[in-house]
Enzyme design. Structure first.
Site, PDB file in Angstrom:
ATOM      1  N   ASP A 228       0.871  -1.161   0.000  1.00  0.00           N
ATOM      2  CA  ASP A 228       0.000   0.000   0.000  1.00  0.00           C
ATOM      3  C   ASP A 228       0.919   1.225   0.000  1.00  0.00           C
ATOM      4  O   ASP A 228       2.108   1.147   0.350  1.00  0.00           O
ATOM      5  CB  ASP A 228      -0.958  -0.002   1.193  1.00  0.00           C
ATOM      6  CG  ASP A 228      -2.159   0.916   0.944  1.00  0.00           C
ATOM      7  OD1 ASP A 228      -2.097   1.742   0.002  1.00  0.00           O
ATOM      8  OD2 ASP A 228      -3.155   0.824   1.684  1.00  0.00           O
TER       9      ASP A 228
HETATM   10  C1  BGC Z   1      -4.988   3.399   0.037  1.00  0.00           C
HETATM   11  C2  BGC Z   1      -5.100   2.469  -1.144  1.00  0.00           C
HETATM   12  C3  BGC Z   1      -4.938   3.236  -2.419  1.00  0.00           C
HETATM   13  C4  BGC Z   1      -3.587   3.943  -2.394  1.00  0.00           C
HETATM   14  C5  BGC Z   1      -3.297   4.748  -3.623  1.00  0.00           C
HETATM   15  C6  BGC Z   1      -3.722   4.221  -0.028  1.00  0.00           C
HETATM   16  O1  BGC Z   1      -3.713   5.205   0.952  1.00  0.00           O
HETATM   17  O2  BGC Z   1      -5.017   2.673   1.244  1.00  0.00           O
HETATM   18  O3  BGC Z   1      -6.342   1.816  -1.105  1.00  0.00           O
HETATM   19  O4  BGC Z   1      -5.052   2.405  -3.539  1.00  0.00           O
HETATM   20  O5  BGC Z   1      -3.564   4.822  -1.279  1.00  0.00           O
HETATM   21  O6  BGC Z   1      -4.094   5.880  -3.687  1.00  0.00           O
END
Ligand code: BGC
Length: 696
Positions: A228
């Site tokens: 993530d």
């Molecule tokens: C989120 C993800 C997301 C990523 C990119 C993160 O903060 O938890 O779900 O895909 O950011 O935006």
């Protein structure tokens, strides 16, 4: 023709170490559209790979896309074929925007009713979540776009999301939290995103057992694991633990431009945005450290080749290594119609004393603080900006044959958008008294209320924000034909529910909000939705104790074990207000001839006994015949089937039962002892037929 394996092996032979490293960490997208970007290796014709958010449709700053209903609304349809269609449409839109990987579906089990991202997920039940996760993956990938299922695993709350350590037993992990991910992997998901959280002391981005042994070992996952965003803490431990790609892989202020938050944008508090994420501004470990880690022998050269090879294999699987890139399609009539169809099909009629469907000629007071805007979703990385939208006022006005009056009643509920300061949408100059007067003058009052939810923050409680409860009560006092449409991210408390004539749960319906709500209110479509989450009083949930939620000293104990959702409420004195699976129809149904077909199928004849068409969702739950279930939950959902029935029509419905419902994880998977019964039910609390069931 060269096989994919040979093609990838040949590339891996050619790539030098620096190039291999470049394939496993993000960089800035020169076009500025991707949420995450791998630059590829031009020398060897490996093209860039673009990753884009997210589960409700394509999110690119300053670009538009179809804003589909939130996944929870989709899941409420209990119809995975719709999920496949929505996945395919999102895949086409991602491709049309030049993207290669869609960062979705999100398939964390809904454990805590307050969860800020519950609207992005499917269900409190693993069989149900699994069916939707698999269907979305199949849909996205049918368009030659890779799906990235997230957030693996036990990422069930936003409070302390970056650092929380989840203490969870092996049984609930296996029986509740892992199955939807396994289903997504079985459906061929090209990528899996690791969660920010730790599980039993180890961050998920470096969890050798869950990434290596379970995901890649036991399940045979051949795709790549991506962190993530900013969710890594150590380069060596991540690489050796099974993380293949670090995202976003850029340092410092580059983030701001990447996320469209540079100058001119609102003042962003990165700590708040990240939910306390450490090193959010600086994490770029693979870029700065991985080559040296390999040099020093801390990460093996084979492991680096495996990481890059996994990325290349997935690129090959969607034709990218052969220079193929689908054209996709954006904002087509088909996508608009699908966004509306899903919103309709996910709408749940919680209660109805007969006021619904509305009379075409009725004079309607449309009441609510936010009736002039469509509710597109919650805050965070799933926010989509649509080309078109329909508001509750527009939807009802277009459909109504009688007069429509509008009253806001109380001050608007502001969005919790990450990316923009939101101004209150409606002028809230009307008072509760004005709204009550408008309701009194109309034949029927339809009150739209909403909660608000966002990534990086859990809801503070399960009440509707602001003075909306007061508004509903005042309107209900003024007109006994008051219908309440609830737009929420999950369960909310409905203290006035006995005082109103009907309650409709319409979730976060996306761009078709008004049209979809009107279609159900006027009975153009039967409310086909059923609850994928139990609705109960806040104090009745198993996560009421603070060590279970939001945790103490950074640790959350999943000590309720498998007693999550209906598995808890059925065993508790303080039951659900509206159980899992609940939802009324405008038609009525009779079940007959229920019987076992084979080791994993039951069937029954379901008849529509009404004079109008309707949609029934047949749910099959397994329990032991003798009720001696020990510590295990009373019943487990094993399968479901949504069917449309014309007036008077009867059809034989076959429901396939998931194997997981017949086994328990106790020192490995164990088949449960029979004999069983399979209950055919309208909800976890409304069994219509019971079938003795033998497993061979
Ligand atoms: C989120 C993800 C997301 C990523 C990119 C993160 O903060 O938890 O779900 O895909 O950011 O935006």
């Amino acid at each position: 023709m060269e096989s994919t394996d040979d093609e990838v092996a040949a590339l891996l032979d050619e790539l030098d170490r620096a190039e291999l490293v470049r394939l496993v960490h993000g960089a800035l997208d020169p076009e500025g559209t991707a949420t995450g970007y791998l630059p590829g290796v031009e020398r060897l014709d490996v093209p860039p790979l673009r990753f884009v958010d997210g589960p409700l449709g394509v999110r690119i700053p300053d670009r538009r896309a179809t804003a589909f209903p939130a996944p929870l609304a989709l899941a409420a349809s209990f119809d995975p074929s719709l999920a496949r269609s929505q996945g395919a449409a999102m895949g086409r839109e991602a491709a049309a925007h030049g993207q290669d990987v869609l960062l979705g579906p999100g398939t964390n089990l809904i454990r805590v009713p307050h969860g800020g991202r519950n609207f992005e997920y499917f269900s409190e039940d693993p069989v149900h979540s699994a069916a939707f996760a698999a269907a979305v993956v199949e849909g996205v990938q049918s368009e030659d776009v890779l799906a990235c299922v997230k957030h693996y695993v036990a990422n069930n709350q936003e409070t302390d999301r970056a650092t929380v350590d989840v203490r969870v037993g092996e049984q609930p992990l296996r029986e509740l939290y892992l199955p939807a991910f396994r289903a997504a992997v079985d459906a061929g998901a090209g990528a899996v995103m690791s969660g920010y959280n730790s599980v039993n002391g180890t961050p998920m981005s470096e969890h050798g057992r869950l990434l290596g042994d379970v995901l890649k070992g036991e399940w045979g996952f051949e795709g790549f694991v991506v962190s993530d965003w900013f969710g890594t803490t150590d380069s060596v431990r991540s690489a050796n633990g099974g993380l293949d790609v670090e995202m976003p892989g850029v340092t410092g202020e580059e983030l701001a431009s990447l996320m469209g938050m540079d100058e001119g944008g609102p003042d962003v508090d990165f700590d708040e945005l990240g939910g306390g994420m450490p090193d959010m501004r600086t994490a770029a470990r693979f870029e700065t450290e991985l080559a040296a880690d390999v040099e020093a022998g801390d990460v093996s050269a084979d492991r680096l080749a495996d990481m890059a090879g996994r990325v290349l294999s997935q690129m090959a699987s969607v034709g990218r290594l052969d220079g193929e890139r689908p054209d996709g399609a954006l904002d087509t009539d088909e996508h608009r119609a699908l966004a509306e169809r899903v919103a309709v099909r996910g709408t749940v009629l919680l209660a109805n004393d007969g006021v619904l469907p509305l009379d075409d000629e009725a004079d309607v007071a449309v009441v609510g603080p936010n009736v002039d805007e469509a509710l597109l979703g919650g805050g965070g990385s799933s926010e989509v900006t649509p080309f078109v939208s329909s508001t509750p006022v527009e939807g009802v006005t277009e459909r109504a044959g009688g007069e429509v009056t509008v009253a806001h009643g109380v001050e608007p509920v502001a969005d919790l958008s990450f990316f923009e300061e939101t101004e209150p949408p409606a002028d809230a100059d009307s008072s509760v008294e004005d709204a009550a007067a408008a309701a009194a003058d109309a034949d029927v009052a339809v009150v739209f209320v909403r909660d608000r939810a966002t990534e990086a923050m859990d809801r503070p409680d399960l009440r509707l924000p602001g003075r909306q409860d007061e508004l509903v009560s005042a309107v209900a006092d003024a007109n006994d034909r008051t219908v309440v449409v609830v737009n929420s991210s999950g369960p909310v408390e409905l203290p006035w529910r006995e005082d109103v004539a009907a309650v409709v749960e319409n979730w976060y319906p996306g761009q078709a909000h008004g049209d979809a709500a009107a279609a159900v209110l006027y009975g153009d479509s039967d409310p086909g939705g059923r609850l994928p989450v139990s609705f109960a009083a806040e104090s009745a949930y198993p996560t009421t104790a603070s060590e279970r939620f939001p945790g103490e000293d950074g640790v959350v104990e999943y000590s309720e074990g498998c007693r999550v959702g209906y598995r808890h409420f059925e065993a508790s004195d303080d039951g659900a207000v509206y159980p899992f699976g609940h939802g009324e129809s405008y038609a009525s149904f009779a079940y007959r001839g229920a019987e076992q077909v084979d080791a994993s199928t039951v069937r029954a004849t379901v008849a529509n006994t009404a004079e109008r068409p309707g949609r029934e969702v047949v749910q099959a739950y397994v329990r032991p015949a003798d009720d001696a279930n020990g510590d295990a939950p009373v019943r487990d959902l094993a399968g479901f089937q949504s069917v449309h029935l014309d007036a008077g029509e009867a059809v034989t419905v076959e429901v396939t039962l998931a194997n997981d419902a017949f086994r328990r994880y106790e020192d490995g998977w164990q088949e449960r002892e029979g004999p069983f019964v399979v209950e055919l039910a309208r909800s976890a609390g409304d069994v219509r037929a019971t079938v003795p069931f033998e497993r061979p």
